[in-house]
Design a protein around this motif. Structure first.
Motif, PDB file in Angstrom:
ATOM      1  N   ASN A 247     -21.488  50.181  73.423  1.00 39.55           N
ATOM      2  CA  ASN A 247     -20.268  50.447  72.668  1.00 39.55           C
ATOM      3  C   ASN A 247     -19.527  49.143  72.421  1.00 39.55           C
ATOM      4  O   ASN A 247     -19.547  48.240  73.265  1.00 39.55           O
ATOM      5  N   SER A 289     -25.550  55.623  68.358  1.00 39.59           N
ATOM      6  CA  SER A 289     -24.794  56.872  68.242  1.00 39.59           C
ATOM      7  C   SER A 289     -24.501  57.214  66.796  1.00 39.59           C
ATOM      8  O   SER A 289     -24.222  56.341  65.974  1.00 39.59           O
ATOM      9  N   ASP A 291     -22.275  60.310  64.361  1.00 43.69           N
ATOM     10  CA  ASP A 291     -21.327  61.418  64.314  1.00 43.69           C
ATOM     11  C   ASP A 291     -22.122  62.658  63.916  1.00 43.69           C
ATOM     12  O   ASP A 291     -22.692  62.710  62.825  1.00 43.69           O
ATOM     13  N   SER A 298     -21.804  55.992  64.370  1.00 37.61           N
ATOM     14  CA  SER A 298     -20.468  55.992  64.973  1.00 37.61           C
ATOM     15  C   SER A 298     -19.863  54.602  64.879  1.00 37.61           C
ATOM     16  O   SER A 298     -20.571  53.594  64.936  1.00 37.61           O
ATOM     17  N   LYS A 299     -18.549  54.555  64.753  1.00 41.88           N
ATOM     18  CA  LYS A 299     -17.867  53.264  64.605  1.00 41.88           C
ATOM     19  C   LYS A 299     -18.041  52.384  65.832  1.00 41.88           C
ATOM     20  O   LYS A 299     -17.957  51.164  65.739  1.00 41.88           O
ATOM     21  N   THR A 301     -20.781  52.215  67.889  1.00 36.75           N
ATOM     22  CA  THR A 301     -22.147  51.882  68.285  1.00 36.75           C
ATOM     23  C   THR A 301     -22.468  50.421  67.965  1.00 36.75           C
ATOM     24  O   THR A 301     -22.093  49.910  66.912  1.00 36.75           O
ATOM     25  N   GLN A 314     -20.756  61.827  69.773  1.00 42.21           N
ATOM     26  CA  GLN A 314     -19.375  62.285  69.619  1.00 42.21           C
ATOM     27  C   GLN A 314     -19.333  63.812  69.718  1.00 42.21           C
ATOM     28  O   GLN A 314     -20.357  64.480  69.566  1.00 42.21           O
ATOM     29  N   GLU A 344     -17.520  60.596  74.742  1.00 49.84           N
ATOM     30  CA  GLU A 344     -18.240  60.060  73.603  1.00 49.84           C
ATOM     31  C   GLU A 344     -18.739  58.657  73.925  1.00 49.84           C
ATOM     32  O   GLU A 344     -18.259  57.996  74.848  1.00 49.84           O
ATOM     33  N   SER A 349     -25.478  59.493  73.758  1.00 54.54           N
ATOM     34  CA  SER A 349     -26.576  59.571  72.793  1.00 54.54           C
ATOM     35  C   SER A 349     -27.911  59.436  73.533  1.00 54.54           C
ATOM     36  O   SER A 349     -28.879  60.147  73.229  1.00 54.54           O
TER      37      SER A 349
END
Length: 469
Positions: A247, A289, A291, A298-299, A301, A314, A344, A349
């Motif tokens: 992340n 990841s 959405d 995902s923002k 990942t 998420q 999340e 994931s």
């Protein structure tokens, strides 16, 4: 090493791709041209009985995480529905497979009936204690049993779980106190204990290992022991090793996205943020990841040339570590140090893919670990370019992974090469066919002429007959 909190930020406490004590940023330089090195087998740790490197103790005045019970337990969670697990279970439930969860421990839960202790590198437990809640949530996504009246279940409800506690945000080296430097130097969970846990899990007979932990660095990290451990697990023990991609709250620098002027250029030469174990691409399957509602990355990942596939990270629902106080057994969030956060992150994931690996291994027991990974990648829903550094070969498809024919070779981890072609020169239009119009016009003209001639010819006749106007 500086302990990090769960999640994308301090509020999202359980998205622990931050690694709970493993995620740090070291070094200042940018290294170029470094690809996954060959593993050094001499760096493989011995398979000792799991134990902390130093004497540890629970952090004072830091109660364990509490949970936020799920509301409508009958509803199938969005990620589970999107993955089509009900259909996948017609072909496999993961029976006979053993998935080791190297994490914050896995608390005993009625829906993890096949949980086995795997050891503790944090304290004096056996791996089935979880103060953080993260490892229990991860294990639930992998193998929580199916229960009538409840929509949530793990990807491989027939699989066995081995719980290994390797890190925790609730423990520290004894005597650390409040000194910040000591806290940084004496965090529990590090690359050494992670490497040992990987080796130990492989020797315990795991067929799949899930690692929802990362180590971030702006230069090549000192992780030769991790490389040796994942090589040992994947090659010598034939274990499918599934890891989180990371992340961006933990990995502060983000690897550059594709260069539109050179989309097929060497991605490894552009690395500014190394992620371990994900960077050991030859031996692990790294998971980004998406959405589940949109299918987009995902923002949070972290992209990288090592990303293999993606799965929902998420809108997560999973097992509650405090099941004794919650008869529903499932949760949608945890409270960490007084802050409630949703579940999340790429940490969640990864277990979807680990569960899928268990399904595939049960359905195709003769496949090697490398062949299982190839099948999962080959049947994913590919992005437009075939591969990209955020989602790899695309979002996993459990039903396809269990039923489809797969190619003998996969394309390399880079987007399709740009293609150009010359548009054909348009042919001049054919002359219009006016035959029908001409016939009609000529016919009309003939009729008109005949009518006129007929009219003119009528004058002499009318005079002879004595007709007058």
């Amino acid at each position: 090493m500086n302990p990090k909190t769960f999640g994308r930020n301090a509020i999202r406490v359980v998205a622990a791709a931050a690694v709970l004590g493993l995620s740090v940023s070291v070094g200042a330089g940018t290294a170029f041209g470094d690809k996954t090195p060959a593993a050094n087998s001499s760096a493989l740790p011995a398979n000792d009985t799991p134990h902390p490197e130093k004497t540890t103790e629970a952090k004072p005045n830091t109660p364990c995480a509490s949970s936020q019970p799920a509301g409508d337990v009958a509803t199938v969670p969005t990620p589970q529905r999107v993955l089509g697990l009900e259909k996948a279970w017609q072909f496999s439930t993961g029976a006979g497979q053993t998935v080791a969860v190297i994490d914050t421990g896995v608390a005993r839960n009625p829906r993890l009936a096949n949980l086995a202790p795997g050891g503790d590198y944090v304290s004096t437990g056996d791996g089935t204690q979880d103060c953080d809640g993260h490892g229990t949530a991860v294990a639930g996504l992998i193998a929580a049993s199916r229960v009538d009246g409840q929509g949530f279940a793990g990807v491989a409800p027939g699989a066995k779980i081995i719980g290994i506690r390797q890190t925790s945000n609730y423990f520290e080296v004894k005597g650390t106190g409040t000194d910040e430097q000591k806290i940084a130097d004496n965090s529990v969970g590090n690359l050494n204990t992670l490497a040992s846990a990987i080796r130990h899990a492989a020797d315990l007979g795991a067929t799949v290992i899930n690692i929802s932990e990362i180590f971030c660095s702006n230069s090549v990290p000192p992780d030769s022991n991790i490389g040796a451990a994942v090589q040992y697990a994947a090659v010598q023990k034939d274990v499918v090793v599934v890891v989180a991609a990371g992340n961006n709250d933990a990995c502060k620098s983000v690897n550059p996205v594709l260069d539109p002027t050179d989309p097929t250029g060497d991605q490894w030469s552009r690395i500014i943020q190394y992620v371990s174990p994900a960077r050991w691409d030859k031996y692990v399957l790294s998971v980004g990841s998406i959405d589940p509602a949109t299918g987009s990355a995902s923002k949070f990942t972290v992209p990288g040339p090592w990303v293999g596939v993606a799965a929902p990270g998420q809108d997560i629902t999973s097992l509650d570590l405090n099941y004794a106080a919650n008869s529903k057994y499932i949760t949608t969030g945890l409270t960490h140090q007084g802050k409630m956060g949703s579940i999340e992150g790429t940490s969640f994931s990864s277990p979807y893919v680990a569960g899928l690996a268990a399904l595939v291994r049960a359905k195709f027991p003769r496949l090697s670990a490398a062949e299982v990974i190839k099948r999962i990648e080959a049947t994913a829903h590919a992005p437009a370019g075939g591969w990209d550094p955020y989602v790899g070969y695309g979002a996993i498809d459990p039903v396809a992974a269990l039923t489809a024919d797969v190619p003998t070779q996969l394309p390399p981890k880079q987007p399709f090469a740009a293609q150009s072609w010359r548009m054909p020169v348009p042919q001049p239009p054919k002359a219009p066919d006016n035959t029908a119009r001409n016939v009609a016009l000529i016919g009309t003209a003939v009729i008109a002429v005949l009518l006129i001639l007929g009219y003119l010819a009528s004058f002499p006749i009318r005079r002879r007959l004595g007709m007058h106007d």
